[in-house]
Design a protein around this motif. Structure first.
Motif, PDB file in Angstrom:
ATOM      1  N   GLN A  43     -23.883  -7.854 -19.222  1.00  0.00           N
ATOM      2  CA  GLN A  43     -23.252  -9.173 -19.005  1.00  0.00           C
ATOM      3  C   GLN A  43     -22.702  -9.262 -17.586  1.00  0.00           C
ATOM      4  O   GLN A  43     -22.799 -10.311 -16.953  1.00  0.00           O
ATOM      5  CB  GLN A  43     -22.120  -9.410 -20.018  1.00  0.00           C
ATOM      6  CG  GLN A  43     -22.596  -9.581 -21.456  1.00  0.00           C
ATOM      7  CD  GLN A  43     -22.651  -8.267 -22.221  1.00  0.00           C
ATOM      8  OE1 GLN A  43     -22.826  -7.200 -21.632  1.00  0.00           O
ATOM      9  NE2 GLN A  43     -22.503  -8.336 -23.521  1.00  0.00           N
ATOM     10  N   SER A  76     -26.796 -11.035 -17.480  1.00  0.00           N
ATOM     11  CA  SER A  76     -27.581 -11.254 -18.709  1.00  0.00           C
ATOM     12  C   SER A  76     -26.733 -12.030 -19.702  1.00  0.00           C
ATOM     13  O   SER A  76     -25.532 -11.777 -19.838  1.00  0.00           O
ATOM     14  CB  SER A  76     -27.986  -9.914 -19.342  1.00  0.00           C
ATOM     15  OG  SER A  76     -29.049  -9.344 -18.639  1.00  0.00           O
ATOM     16  N   ARG A  77     -27.382 -12.968 -20.395  1.00  0.00           N
ATOM     17  CA  ARG A  77     -26.630 -13.789 -21.352  1.00  0.00           C
ATOM     18  C   ARG A  77     -26.918 -13.414 -22.795  1.00  0.00           C
ATOM     19  O   ARG A  77     -26.010 -13.347 -23.609  1.00  0.00           O
ATOM     20  CB  ARG A  77     -26.961 -15.265 -21.113  1.00  0.00           C
ATOM     21  CG  ARG A  77     -26.484 -15.719 -19.732  1.00  0.00           C
ATOM     22  CD  ARG A  77     -27.128 -17.005 -19.344  1.00  0.00           C
ATOM     23  NE  ARG A  77     -26.535 -18.103 -20.059  1.00  0.00           N
ATOM     24  CZ  ARG A  77     -25.541 -18.844 -19.577  1.00  0.00           C
ATOM     25  NH1 ARG A  77     -25.060 -18.590 -18.378  1.00  0.00           N
ATOM     26  NH2 ARG A  77     -25.044 -19.826 -20.267  1.00  0.00           N
TER      27      ARG A  77
END
Ligand code: NAD
Length: 243
Positions: free
Chosen positions: A112, A116-117
């Motif tokens: 994260q 990155s989601r």
């Protein structure tokens, strides 16, 4: 195959794929300075009063929260660690619409932090903590700043990290979502994991596609099934494969 050619092959497959899933573990963060468990200099090779598997178990946490937290603070919290080239490459692939999910056994939050989601944290995260008595939420900083070794809530209850300890069940919703993503993937990359911690490791069996890539320094149980095996450093490999 030489590393150069392996990376070229991976690059070509990434180019052709639209539903990439990455499945990773502690080896993804070693290049960020966080030791893994099973490498030569990993946590399990170091000497403690109890074996690490025992210390980070649910029953040990309840029985000896002081010893648990001593180990946890010394060996599992790395608040200054930064994402490395592997985390950043995976975040880029997601931004480009190529990667559907990062499924990780890591608890460090670095995917994260890299951007990155859709990160499915099978083993939870050190960034989230809750009081066992009243359920109040606490962040990592609260744990780091606590005056006592065992952090306590305003209500007096003991705070426990949202990390899945040995003897604890994985969150069903996360497992199911990970499974669905892996089943639907057109390229599965596995990296930085010894694949010996179950049930997490069992998830990769649900991939039935033809592009299984393993990027790991030590041999794993899926090497034989791999369509492309890259025994290199994951930050270096992904950093070069995704530009
Ligand atoms: P592991 O320690 O069992 O295995 C790590 C694997 O990664 C080894 O096979 C090693 O050869 C490989 N590796 C190490 N550095 C690498 C690199 N730079 N490039 C490529 N490969 C590399 O780790 P695991 O399979 O994830 O299982 C350990 C458990 O411990 C997990 O459940 C995880 O939750 C936890 N853990 C997490 C962290 C973290 O969050 N960073 C750190 C240590 C342990």
């Amino acid at each position: 195959m030489a590393l150069e050619r392996e990376i070229e092959q991976l690059k070509a497959w990434i180019e052709e794929s639209e539903r990439i899933v990455f499945f990773g573990g502690a080896g993804v963060s070693t290049e960020s300075g966080i030791p893994d468990f099973r490498s030569e200099d990993g946590l399990y090779r170091q000497k403690y009063d109890y074996p690490p598997e025992q210390i980070i178990s649910h029953s040990f946490f309840l029985r000896r929260p002081d010893a648990f937290y001593r180990f946890y603070r010394e060996r599992m919290l790395y608040p200054d660690a930064k994402p490395n080239a592997a985390h950043l490459a995976l975040a880029k692939l997601e931004q480009r619409g190529k990667l559907r999910a990062v499924v990780t056994q890591n608890i460090d939050g670095l995917h994260q932090a890299a951007g990155s989601r859709h990160v499915l944290e099978l083993h939870g995260s050190v960034l989230r903590n809750h009081c066992r008595r009243c359920g109040a939420f606490y962040g990592l900083q609260d744990i780091l700043n606590a005056k006592e070794i065992v952090p306590r809530c305003h209500c007096g209850g003991i705070i426990k990290p949202d990390v899945v300890l040995y003897e604890e069940a994985l969150e069903e919703r996360v497992m199911e979502e990970a499974l669905a993503c892996i089943r639907a993937a057109d390229l599965l990359m596995i990296g930085g994991t010894s694949l010996v911690v179950y049930p997490a490791a069992g998830l990769v069996r649900y991939y039935s596609g033809h592009r299984l890539v393993v990027i790991n320094q030590a041999p794993t149980g899926v090497d034989e099934r791999a369509d492309l095996l890259i025994p290199g450093k994951i930050g270096e490999v992904l950093g070069r494969a995704v530009d």
